[in-house]
Design a protein around this motif. Structure first.
Motif, PDB file in Angstrom:
ATOM      1  N   THR A   1       0.842  -1.184   0.000  1.00 29.74           N
ATOM      2  CA  THR A   1       0.000   0.000   0.000  1.00 29.74           C
ATOM      3  C   THR A   1       0.880   1.238   0.000  1.00 29.74           C
ATOM      4  OG1 THR A   1      -1.890   1.072   1.068  1.00 29.74           O
ATOM      5  CG2 THR A   1      -0.210   0.105   2.524  1.00 29.74           C
ATOM      6  N   ASP A   2       0.254   2.390   0.216  1.00 29.97           N
ATOM      7  CA  ASP A   2       1.009   3.641   0.228  1.00 29.97           C
ATOM      8  C   ASP A   2       0.215   4.680   1.006  1.00 29.97           C
ATOM      9  OD1 ASP A   2       2.950   5.539  -0.276  1.00 29.97           O
ATOM     10  OD2 ASP A   2       2.932   5.267  -2.446  1.00 29.97           O
ATOM     11  N   LEU A   3       0.840   5.816   1.265  1.00 28.20           N
ATOM     12  CA  LEU A   3       0.119   6.949   1.814  1.00 28.20           C
ATOM     13  C   LEU A   3      -0.855   7.453   0.753  1.00 28.20           C
ATOM     14  CD1 LEU A   3       3.159   8.890   3.340  1.00 28.20           C
ATOM     15  CD2 LEU A   3       1.646   7.273   4.517  1.00 28.20           C
ATOM     16  N   TYR A   4      -1.889   8.152   1.188  1.00 21.29           N
ATOM     17  CA  TYR A   4      -2.788   8.771   0.215  1.00 21.29           C
ATOM     18  C   TYR A   4      -2.029   9.834  -0.567  1.00 21.29           C
ATOM     19  CZ  TYR A   4      -7.042   6.585   1.965  1.00 21.29           C
ATOM     20  OH  TYR A   4      -8.012   5.671   2.291  1.00 21.29           O
ATOM     21  N   PRO A   5      -2.433  10.092  -1.805  1.00 20.82           N
ATOM     22  CA  PRO A   5      -1.764  11.117  -2.605  1.00 20.82           C
ATOM     23  C   PRO A   5      -1.735  12.469  -1.890  1.00 20.82           C
ATOM     24  CG  PRO A   5      -3.254   9.836  -3.980  1.00 20.82           C
ATOM     25  CD  PRO A   5      -3.511   9.409  -2.560  1.00 20.82           C
ATOM     26  N   GLY A   6      -0.561  13.068  -1.887  1.00 19.92           N
ATOM     27  CA  GLY A   6      -0.411  14.394  -1.301  1.00 19.92           C
ATOM     28  C   GLY A   6      -0.119  14.422   0.180  1.00 19.92           C
ATOM     29  N   VAL A   7      -0.149  13.269   0.847  1.00 26.87           N
ATOM     30  CA  VAL A   7       0.062  13.262   2.300  1.00 26.87           C
ATOM     31  C   VAL A   7       1.448  13.775   2.671  1.00 26.87           C
ATOM     32  CG1 VAL A   7       0.424  11.743   4.300  1.00 26.87           C
ATOM     33  CG2 VAL A   7      -1.639  11.512   2.918  1.00 26.87           C
ATOM     34  N   LEU A   8       2.472  13.214   2.065  1.00 25.09           N
ATOM     35  CA  LEU A   8       3.840  13.576   2.468  1.00 25.09           C
ATOM     36  C   LEU A   8       4.123  15.055   2.210  1.00 25.09           C
ATOM     37  CD1 LEU A   8       6.219  12.228   3.806  1.00 25.09           C
ATOM     38  CD2 LEU A   8       7.120  11.644   1.551  1.00 25.09           C
ATOM     39  N   ASP A   9       3.757  15.547   1.051  1.00 24.71           N
ATOM     40  CA  ASP A   9       4.003  16.961   0.738  1.00 24.71           C
ATOM     41  C   ASP A   9       3.214  17.882   1.667  1.00 24.71           C
ATOM     42  OD1 ASP A   9       5.790  16.408  -1.285  1.00 24.71           O
ATOM     43  OD2 ASP A   9       4.315  16.597  -2.904  1.00 24.71           O
ATOM     44  N   THR A  10       1.992  17.497   1.990  1.00 28.77           N
ATOM     45  CA  THR A  10       1.168  18.320   2.881  1.00 28.77           C
ATOM     46  C   THR A  10       1.751  18.345   4.290  1.00 28.77           C
ATOM     47  OG1 THR A  10      -0.817  17.782   1.592  1.00 28.77           O
ATOM     48  CG2 THR A  10      -1.152  18.660   3.811  1.00 28.77           C
ATOM     49  N   LEU A  11       2.195  17.191   4.779  1.00 31.31           N
ATOM     50  CA  LEU A  11       2.807  17.147   6.115  1.00 31.31           C
ATOM     51  C   LEU A  11       4.097  17.960   6.150  1.00 31.31           C
ATOM     52  CD1 LEU A  11       2.309  13.416   7.228  1.00 31.31           C
ATOM     53  CD2 LEU A  11       0.879  15.411   7.731  1.00 31.31           C
ATOM     54  N   ARG A  12       4.855  17.887   5.096  1.00 33.11           N
ATOM     55  CA  ARG A  12       6.085  18.688   5.027  1.00 33.11           C
ATOM     56  C   ARG A  12       5.766  20.176   5.067  1.00 33.11           C
ATOM     57  NH1 ARG A  12       8.754  14.990   0.257  1.00 33.11           N
ATOM     58  NH2 ARG A  12       9.921  13.523   1.596  1.00 33.11           N
ATOM     59  N   ASP A  13       4.725  20.561   4.362  1.00 32.65           N
ATOM     60  CA  ASP A  13       4.294  21.963   4.337  1.00 32.65           C
ATOM     61  C   ASP A  13       3.886  22.403   5.744  1.00 32.65           C
ATOM     62  OD1 ASP A  13       2.888  24.400   4.012  1.00 32.65           O
ATOM     63  OD2 ASP A  13       2.152  23.837   2.045  1.00 32.65           O
ATOM     64  N   LEU A  14       3.065  21.606   6.408  1.00 27.60           N
ATOM     65  CA  LEU A  14       2.597  21.945   7.753  1.00 27.60           C
ATOM     66  C   LEU A  14       3.747  22.014   8.752  1.00 27.60           C
ATOM     67  CD1 LEU A  14      -0.590  19.712   7.830  1.00 27.60           C
ATOM     68  CD2 LEU A  14      -0.528  22.205   7.652  1.00 27.60           C
ATOM     69  N   HIS A  15       4.652  21.069   8.639  1.00 24.17           N
ATOM     70  CA  HIS A  15       5.819  21.043   9.528  1.00 24.17           C
ATOM     71  C   HIS A  15       6.684  22.286   9.313  1.00 24.17           C
ATOM     72  CE1 HIS A  15       9.951  19.744  10.713  1.00 24.17           C
ATOM     73  NE2 HIS A  15       9.294  19.217  11.725  1.00 24.17           N
ATOM     74  N   ALA A  16       6.874  22.670   8.058  1.00 23.66           N
ATOM     75  CA  ALA A  16       7.682  23.849   7.745  1.00 23.66           C
ATOM     76  C   ALA A  16       7.053  25.132   8.286  1.00 23.66           C
ATOM     77  CB  ALA A  16       7.874  23.962   6.238  1.00 23.66           C
ATOM     78  N   ARG A  17       5.734  25.134   8.401  1.00 21.63           N
ATOM     79  CA  ARG A  17       5.035  26.320   8.903  1.00 21.63           C
ATOM     80  C   ARG A  17       5.006  26.377  10.431  1.00 21.63           C
ATOM     81  NH1 ARG A  17      -0.138  27.674   5.014  1.00 21.63           N
ATOM     82  NH2 ARG A  17       0.502  26.485   3.181  1.00 21.63           N
ATOM     83  N   GLY A  18       5.513  25.341  11.069  1.00 22.27           N
ATOM     84  CA  GLY A  18       5.641  25.372  12.516  1.00 22.27           C
ATOM     85  C   GLY A  18       4.589  24.631  13.302  1.00 22.27           C
ATOM     86  N   ALA A  19       3.689  23.906  12.633  1.00 17.63           N
ATOM     87  CA  ALA A  19       2.671  23.144  13.353  1.00 17.63           C
ATOM     88  C   ALA A  19       3.299  21.893  13.972  1.00 17.63           C
ATOM     89  CB  ALA A  19       1.547  22.745  12.415  1.00 17.63           C
ATOM     90  N   ALA A  20       2.900  21.570  15.188  1.00 16.23           N
ATOM     91  CA  ALA A  20       3.308  20.311  15.809  1.00 16.23           C
ATOM     92  C   ALA A  20       2.365  19.223  15.304  1.00 16.23           C
ATOM     93  CB  ALA A  20       3.237  20.410  17.325  1.00 16.23           C
TER      94      ALA A  20
END
Length: 228
Positions: free
Chosen positions: A93-112
């Motif tokens: 299986t895999d992550l849903y499309p866009g999961v990794l990029d979205t998490l990276r974006d959120l992490h870069a913005r400072g969200a825990a």
């Protein structure tokens, strides 16, 4: 430690396309139980397996192995976890499309970012290792790790442990919505094609594609400003 803003994610059906992993994992498990003469019943069909995703492991066996012996349930725990981890490594299986990029974006913005799952601890850990999620996540909270009875209890513990001031709960099951609302959180329901009618009732927002999450977090851009 106090966290001003956190996003809590369910794992199965929210970050991960779990249905591709769960069906073969349970099929192998029931085959093993029958070979060991620990269970005589049929293997649950795919819809039955899909319906138990998101439950705690005790709830799963109450549903799929009614009346089973303690020995059978203990063996089922062991077999299922071994099968899941093997299938994770096989990348069925895999992550849903866009999961990794979205998490990276959120992490870069400072969200825990946290995982809050009813899964077993080793299963969640193996998934986060396999898909390289750990560098993006503050912590992994699972029912298997803390022996919580419900998702409500798990989320409450996470919020208390980290003294979270504001948080959002993201998940695909009613238990996720309930855990968020009962703890006073904004809730985002994920309907990626498997939600039953009414499953996500009560969610503040429902998304049908993971990156849509970013459209419902207008305050995300103020996080780093508040931290400086």
């Amino acid at each position: 430690m106090s966290i001003p803003y956190a996003i809590l994610f369910d794992m199965d059906g929210t970050l991960l396309q779990t249905e591709k992993l769960s069906t073969p994992a349970f099929q192998r498990t029931f085959d093993q139980l029958r070979k060991k003469s620990l269970w005589e019943g049929e293997t649950p069909d795919e819809s039955e397996i899909t319906n138990i995703l998101g439950m705690t492991i005790d709830q799963v066996w109450n549903k799929l192995l009614p009346g089973a012996s303690d020995e059978a349930i203990e063996a089922a725990d062991t077999f299922l976890l071994e099968n899941e981890i093997q299938l994770i490594h096989e990348r069925v299986t895999d992550l849903y499309p866009g999961v990794l990029d979205t998490l990276r974006d959120l992490h870069a913005r400072g969200a825990a970012l946290f995982v809050a799952s009813n899964g077993q601890e080793a299963y969640i850990d193996a998934l986060c290792d396999e898909y390289n999620l750990k560098p993006l996540l503050t912590d992994l909270y699972s029912a298997g790790r803390f022996r919580t009875r419900t998702k409500n209890d798990l989320v409450a513990k996470l919020l208390k442990d980290y003294q979270v001031k504001k948080a959002i709960m993201v998940g695909d099951r009613h238990s996720d919505v309930e855990a968020g609302t009962s703890n006073g959180l904004f809730t985002i329901g994920c309907d990626f094609g498997f939600a039953k009618p009414g499953e996500l009732n009560g969610a503040d927002v429902i998304i049908t594609d993971f990156p849509q999450l970013l459209d419902h977090l207008p305050e995300i851009d103020t996080i780093k400003q508040s931290q400086t």
